[in-house]
Design a protein around this motif. Structure first.
Motif, PDB file in Angstrom:
ATOM      1  N   ARG A  99      -3.197 -20.475 -31.992  1.00 44.62           N
ATOM      2  CA  ARG A  99      -3.151 -21.035 -33.336  1.00 44.62           C
ATOM      3  C   ARG A  99      -2.724 -20.055 -34.421  1.00 44.62           C
ATOM      4  O   ARG A  99      -2.494 -20.447 -35.537  1.00 44.62           O
ATOM      5  N   GLU A 156     -11.620 -20.134 -24.013  1.00 42.82           N
ATOM      6  CA  GLU A 156     -11.670 -21.540 -24.393  1.00 42.82           C
ATOM      7  C   GLU A 156     -12.647 -21.759 -25.542  1.00 42.82           C
ATOM      8  O   GLU A 156     -13.562 -20.982 -25.734  1.00 42.82           O
ATOM      9  N   THR A 198       1.372 -28.880 -24.264  1.00 43.85           N
ATOM     10  CA  THR A 198       1.222 -29.271 -25.659  1.00 43.85           C
ATOM     11  C   THR A 198       0.994 -30.775 -25.798  1.00 43.85           C
ATOM     12  O   THR A 198       1.207 -31.533 -24.861  1.00 43.85           O
ATOM     13  N   THR A 244      -4.368 -33.868 -30.114  1.00 47.21           N
ATOM     14  CA  THR A 244      -5.757 -33.792 -29.656  1.00 47.21           C
ATOM     15  C   THR A 244      -6.069 -35.016 -28.799  1.00 47.21           C
ATOM     16  O   THR A 244      -5.669 -36.125 -29.131  1.00 47.21           O
ATOM     17  N   THR A 281      -1.874 -23.477 -25.041  1.00 45.91           N
ATOM     18  CA  THR A 281      -1.746 -24.840 -25.570  1.00 45.91           C
ATOM     19  C   THR A 281      -1.425 -24.814 -27.061  1.00 45.91           C
ATOM     20  O   THR A 281      -1.821 -23.902 -27.783  1.00 45.91           O
ATOM     21  N   LEU A 282      -0.685 -25.836 -27.483  1.00 44.85           N
ATOM     22  CA  LEU A 282      -0.411 -26.069 -28.903  1.00 44.85           C
ATOM     23  C   LEU A 282      -0.505 -27.571 -29.152  1.00 44.85           C
ATOM     24  O   LEU A 282      -0.329 -28.372 -28.241  1.00 44.85           O
ATOM     25  N   HIS A 283      -0.730 -27.905 -30.430  1.00 48.57           N
ATOM     26  CA  HIS A 283      -0.846 -29.326 -30.777  1.00 48.57           C
ATOM     27  C   HIS A 283       0.487 -29.946 -31.180  1.00 48.57           C
ATOM     28  O   HIS A 283       0.549 -30.742 -32.095  1.00 48.57           O
ATOM     29  N   GLU A 341      -6.066 -21.943 -27.219  1.00 46.26           N
ATOM     30  CA  GLU A 341      -5.285 -22.399 -28.365  1.00 46.26           C
ATOM     31  C   GLU A 341      -4.500 -21.255 -28.976  1.00 46.26           C
ATOM     32  O   GLU A 341      -5.073 -20.233 -29.324  1.00 46.26           O
ATOM     33  N   THR A 350      -6.307 -30.415 -21.732  1.00 41.53           N
ATOM     34  CA  THR A 350      -7.357 -29.658 -21.050  1.00 41.53           C
ATOM     35  C   THR A 350      -7.425 -30.050 -19.574  1.00 41.53           C
ATOM     36  O   THR A 350      -7.590 -29.206 -18.695  1.00 41.53           O
TER      37      THR A 350
END
Length: 372
Positions: free
Chosen positions: A209, A162, A132, A135, A230-232, A207, A140
């Motif tokens: 999301r 992706e 995480t 951006t 992945t997370l933001h 992601e 990545t």
């Protein structure tokens, strides 16, 4: 402005190692280099230039999306030199373009400074490994490094989803199938649903999301797959809260129980400009799920995770702010950069002052009452 022109701009990006190229009306082409923006010494772009530049690189399908939706994203290869992730969008009735350079060399654990213990964790046959961060924090790249490690040393079927594909993986000891959302498959949720019928060992979800994607990823991890997602979010505890909060109230207890058994690690990272040399350095927060931490997740006590990370150093765990402080203490990053990217700015500012350091913040001095 012909295609020749975009080639010259892209050559500059590749040559200087810039991370991004910004093209917009009323300004010279601008690159982002080591975190800062720099104008290129060419003409100021006009509306017609932008239309020409857009047409020279944008696939037909995306030009149509730009017309209909006002924006579009795609990836393209610039010869063998580099790949770019492109965002084309409208602003004030004109077109703007941002191109992010995607390095095509895969890096090693050492080169990006990933915690050693990651190697052991990604040898596990099942579980959810989350990476995480905001951006552009290098998620990545970290994931590509881990996937490459599996690909090089283990015989696995790796399926990635992706948006867009950034690093291309060759088949090595493993088979790697990479699906691009919007191109090969309509959505992450759909790709995940299909993936389980594709005899995968390792799944990468670009992601997580929405609810459907999170649910499917957790289920895949429970049923015997190693799932990277992945997370933001910044920080391990926040990541877990964010996953739980995606669910309606009535399901939150159940997802906590599922996460406590499915999750194996959370790697949270930020990318910082260096002051000692050119370039960037990553700072990591790393949470390894031990039985004690699994209990905290299950019992809704994520606020105690940070102190558990601090006592979990022998498992390779570390807090983001501790790693930031060590980079600052080594003279690799500035105090300002550390405070900008940390989780507890007040604590670290005090630490800087008590260590006799100073924070130079012209914009903070004497600005009158603050807005907040």
């Amino acid at each position: 402005m012909s295609t020749m022109q975009i080639d010259r701009l892209l050559d500059t990006v590749v040559r200087t190692g810039a991370s991004d190229l910004h093209l917009t009306v009323g300004r010279q082409p601008t690159i982002r280099l080591h975190g800062g923006l720099r104008n290129l010494q060419t003409k100021v772009l006009e509306s017609d230039d932008m239309v020409g530049l857009m047409k020279s690189i944008t696939p037909e399908r995306n030009q149509q999306e730009l017309q209909e939706e006002g924006g579009t994203d795609f990836g393209f290869a610039y010869g063998d030199a580099a790949r770019f992730r492109v965002s084309v969008f409208r602003q004030r009735g004109d077109i703007a373009i941002v191109l992010r350079q995607i390095p095509n060399r895969l890096l090693t654990f050492e080169q990006i400074g990933l915690p050693e213990i990651c190697r052991d964790l990604i040898r596990r046959p099942r579980g959810l490994f989350l990476v995480t961060g905001p951006t552009g924090s290098g998620k990545t790249t970290s994931l590509a490094t881990m996937i490459d490690y599996v690909n090089t040393y283990m015989d696995r079927h790796i399926v990635t989803m992706e948006d867009p594909i950034e690093y291309y993986h060759e088949h090595k000891k493993s088979i790697v199938n990479q699906r691009e959302v919007g191109n090969d498959v309509p959505s992450f949720a759909e790709a995940l649903r299909r993936a389980l019928r594709q005899d995968p060992d390792v799944i990468l979800v670009g992601e997580m999301r929405d609810l459907e994607t999170i649910e499917a990823a957790v289920r895949a991890a429970e049923t015997g797959h190693l799932v990277f997602g992945t997370l933001h979010t910044t920080g391990a505890a926040k990541t877990i809260d964010r996953l739980v909060d995606a669910f309606p109230h009535s399901q939150q207890n159940q997802i906590r129980v599922q996460l406590s058994t499915a999750l194996i690690a959370v790697l949270s990272q930020v990318l910082l400009g260096r002051v000692d040399t050119k370039g960037m350095v990553a700072a990591y927060e790393f949470l390894v799920i031990t039985p004690a931490i699994a209990n905290l997740i299950r019992d809704n006590k994520s606020f105690r995770i940070d102190s558990a990370i601090q006592t979990g150093k022998r498992f390779g765990m570390q807090l983001l702010d501790d790693h930031l402080w060590s980079l600052y203490a080594k003279g690799m990053i500035s105090a300002e950069e550390m405070i900008d990217k940390c989780k507890n700015p007040t604590d670290l500012s005090n630490k800087v002052h008590s260590a006799g350091g100073a924070l130079s913040r012209p914009e903070l001095e004497d600005t009158g009452p603050s807005e907040e």
